[in-house]
Design a protein around this motif. Structure first.
Motif, PDB file in Angstrom:
ATOM      1  N   ARG A 205       0.720  -1.057   0.004  1.00 34.31           N
ATOM      2  CA  ARG A 205       0.065  -0.086  -0.186  1.00 34.31           C
ATOM      3  C   ARG A 205       0.786   1.388  -0.006  1.00 34.31           C
ATOM      4  N   ILE A 206       0.975   1.852  -1.137  1.00 28.99           N
ATOM      5  CA  ILE A 206       1.786   2.979  -1.085  1.00 28.99           C
ATOM      6  C   ILE A 206       1.555   4.139  -0.312  1.00 28.99           C
ATOM      7  N   ASP A 207       0.157   4.343  -0.172  1.00 27.07           N
ATOM      8  CA  ASP A 207      -0.216   5.604   0.889  1.00 27.07           C
ATOM      9  C   ASP A 207       0.503   4.967   2.206  1.00 27.07           C
ATOM     10  N   ALA A 208       0.426   3.746   2.891  1.00 23.87           N
ATOM     11  CA  ALA A 208       0.932   3.737   3.928  1.00 23.87           C
ATOM     12  C   ALA A 208       2.531   3.433   4.100  1.00 23.87           C
ATOM     13  N   LEU A 209       2.948   3.388   2.985  1.00 24.23           N
ATOM     14  CA  LEU A 209       4.585   3.357   2.934  1.00 24.23           C
ATOM     15  C   LEU A 209       4.895   4.895   2.818  1.00 24.23           C
ATOM     16  N   CYS A 210       3.944   5.872   2.185  1.00 27.29           N
ATOM     17  CA  CYS A 210       4.456   7.250   2.208  1.00 27.29           C
ATOM     18  C   CYS A 210       4.018   7.733   3.858  1.00 27.29           C
ATOM     19  N   GLU A 211       3.159   7.296   4.535  1.00 26.03           N
ATOM     20  CA  GLU A 211       2.898   7.697   5.751  1.00 26.03           C
ATOM     21  C   GLU A 211       4.184   7.245   6.999  1.00 26.03           C
ATOM     22  N   ALA A 212       4.460   5.960   6.442  1.00 31.43           N
ATOM     23  CA  ALA A 212       5.702   5.398   7.339  1.00 31.43           C
ATOM     24  C   ALA A 212       6.858   6.090   7.176  1.00 31.43           C
ATOM     25  N   SER A 213       7.193   6.743   5.850  1.00 37.32           N
ATOM     26  CA  SER A 213       8.456   7.200   5.432  1.00 37.32           C
ATOM     27  C   SER A 213       8.391   8.776   5.713  1.00 37.32           C
ATOM     28  N   GLY A 214       7.125   9.434   5.674  1.00 32.35           N
ATOM     29  CA  GLY A 214       7.010  10.870   5.817  1.00 32.35           C
ATOM     30  C   GLY A 214       7.464  11.615   4.565  1.00 32.35           C
ATOM     31  N   MET A 215       6.941  10.682   3.363  1.00 30.79           N
ATOM     32  CA  MET A 215       7.415  11.473   2.033  1.00 30.79           C
ATOM     33  C   MET A 215       6.401  11.424   1.282  1.00 30.79           C
ATOM     34  N   SER A 216       6.251  12.489   0.233  1.00 34.16           N
ATOM     35  CA  SER A 216       5.132  12.265  -0.921  1.00 34.16           C
ATOM     36  C   SER A 216       5.387  11.260  -1.600  1.00 34.16           C
ATOM     37  N   ARG A 217       4.427  10.851  -2.576  1.00 33.51           N
ATOM     38  CA  ARG A 217       4.601   9.689  -3.550  1.00 33.51           C
ATOM     39  C   ARG A 217       5.703  10.083  -4.562  1.00 33.51           C
ATOM     40  N   ALA A 218       5.906  11.232  -5.016  1.00 33.59           N
ATOM     41  CA  ALA A 218       6.798  11.546  -5.838  1.00 33.59           C
ATOM     42  C   ALA A 218       8.311  11.585  -5.460  1.00 33.59           C
ATOM     43  N   SER A 219       8.334  12.030  -4.150  1.00 27.15           N
ATOM     44  CA  SER A 219       9.588  12.006  -3.365  1.00 27.15           C
ATOM     45  C   SER A 219      10.054  10.642  -3.092  1.00 27.15           C
ATOM     46  N   LEU A 220       9.157   9.772  -2.673  1.00 26.35           N
ATOM     47  CA  LEU A 220       9.378   8.443  -1.977  1.00 26.35           C
ATOM     48  C   LEU A 220       9.892   7.668  -3.329  1.00 26.35           C
ATOM     49  N   HIS A 221       9.168   7.710  -4.384  1.00 29.08           N
ATOM     50  CA  HIS A 221       9.697   6.790  -5.621  1.00 29.08           C
ATOM     51  C   HIS A 221      11.074   7.413  -5.900  1.00 29.08           C
ATOM     52  N   ARG A 222      11.222   8.517  -6.284  1.00 28.50           N
ATOM     53  CA  ARG A 222      12.476   9.244  -6.978  1.00 28.50           C
ATOM     54  C   ARG A 222      13.701   8.949  -5.937  1.00 28.50           C
ATOM     55  N   HIS A 223      13.761   8.990  -4.487  1.00 29.81           N
ATOM     56  CA  HIS A 223      14.629   8.459  -3.638  1.00 29.81           C
ATOM     57  C   HIS A 223      14.773   7.116  -3.582  1.00 29.81           C
ATOM     58  N   PHE A 224      13.866   6.570  -3.400  1.00 27.21           N
ATOM     59  CA  PHE A 224      13.752   4.905  -3.336  1.00 27.21           C
ATOM     60  C   PHE A 224      14.263   4.176  -4.564  1.00 27.21           C
ATOM     61  N   VAL A 225      14.187   4.847  -5.543  1.00 25.88           N
ATOM     62  CA  VAL A 225      14.870   4.186  -6.995  1.00 25.88           C
ATOM     63  C   VAL A 225      16.327   4.591  -6.819  1.00 25.88           C
ATOM     64  N   ALA A 226      16.642   5.909  -6.751  1.00 24.88           N
ATOM     65  CA  ALA A 226      18.154   6.121  -6.600  1.00 24.88           C
ATOM     66  C   ALA A 226      18.696   5.508  -5.785  1.00 24.88           C
ATOM     67  N   LEU A 227      18.208   5.227  -4.397  1.00 22.62           N
ATOM     68  CA  LEU A 227      19.124   4.453  -3.420  1.00 22.62           C
ATOM     69  C   LEU A 227      19.216   3.023  -3.451  1.00 22.62           C
ATOM     70  N   THR A 228      18.039   2.301  -3.933  1.00 25.12           N
ATOM     71  CA  THR A 228      18.008   0.977  -3.996  1.00 25.12           C
ATOM     72  C   THR A 228      17.933   0.412  -5.461  1.00 25.12           C
TER      73      THR A 228
END
Length: 299
Positions: A205-228
């Protein structure tokens, strides 16, 4: 380089068995093995890895990178990758030491050093760096405590702090400082990774993942792909497939049973993704793995 590490190797082999040995020193492990055929999936934790003997290939973003005792590896977060170990040129076994990173301790050590302002987020979550004499000497002092277990409670924390200090001074100091910052981009992605691992058997659940990380969808996806190097869904898939392979290898359950156990809703989808990941169907892959495992015993 190998002759400088002979004392380290001698200590490691005195205290380690074939495979992975958890030592009495907190978060310190020793790995001993023989050359493997082809790359195998493995989960790189947030750690430092020092190869003492032999070498290892790591598949990163479609590139196969080899490192040995001349370098050390820093992994900033848990990453599902593939790797292959190699014996030394003279046939001696692969030997490596890894130390799982403690972000709180990193932050404590970093706070005693001259302040550095790291504006940009770090790049990919794995980095290789040249081994240095100060690092080599500090690592030896830490390993030597295995021969004096009564000294570990007092002296191991001191040696670990010195090791982290040397690493923070090195070329990847910025990456390590980001690990120590829970509210930075890396700290938030580490929380996202932890959430995925805690819920890897459930629908992502992307919404739950955004809440857990404290990031927006766009920021979460960008940083997640860059780091992993993976999207969150791809990351979860890698975790599921690696777990499935271990369950198949160590148990007697069918591929369908394992597929549902790791969170797949369709056995056929599991088989397709397993074939794509490991190059063989679950049944054929298990047959090949068990044959490879049995060969040394028959030699």
């Amino acid at each position: 380089m190998t002759e400088h590490l002979q004392p380290h190797i001698d200590i490691a082999l005195r205290h380690a068995r074939f495979g992975v040995t958890i030592t009495p020193i907190p978060r310190l492990e020793i790995g001993v093995g023989q050359t493997t055929s082809g790359t195998s999936p493995c989960l790189y934790r947030s750690m430092i890895c020092f190869i003492l003997q032999g070498s290892k290939d790591v598949a990163i973003r479609d590139n196969l990178l080899r490192y040995d005792s001349a370098q050390y590896l820093i992994s900033a977060l848990d990453l599902p990758l593939s790797g292959q170990i190699h014996n030394a040129d003279d046939g001696r076994p692969y030997v490596a030491v890894s130390l799982v990173l403690d972000p709180a301790l990193l932050a404590e050590v970093a706070s005693t050093m001259s302040p550095v302002r790291d504006v940009d987020a770090p790049g990919f979550g794995i980095a290789f760096n040249p081994m240095t004499p100060p690092l080599r000497d500090t690592l030896l002092r830490l390993l030597a405590l295995l021969d004096a277990p009564d000294d570990i409670p007092v002296l191991a924390p001191m040696a670990e702090r010195e090791l982290l200090y040397r690493l923070l001074q090195g070329p990847q100091g910025r990456l390590l400082r980001h690990i120590a910052q829970p509210e930075g981009a890396l700290g938030r992605i580490r929380r996202a990774v932890e959430w995925i691992r805690d819920h890897q058997h459930k629908r992502l659940r992307i919404d739950a993942l955004c809440e857990a990380s404290g990031m927006s969808r766009a920021s979460l996806h960008r940083h997640f792909v860059a780091l992993t190097g993976l999207s969150p869904i791809q990351y979860q898939k890698q975790l599921r497939l690696q777990e499935a392979r271990q369950l198949l290898l160590t148990g007697d359950r069918t591929a369908s049973d394992v597929a549902f156990a790791v969170g797949y809703e369709s056995a056929s989808q599991f088989s397709r993704e397993y074939l794509r990941q490991f190059g063989a169907s679950p049944v054929r892959d298990m047959r090949q793995l068990r044959q490879a495992i049995s060969r040394p015993a028959m030699a």
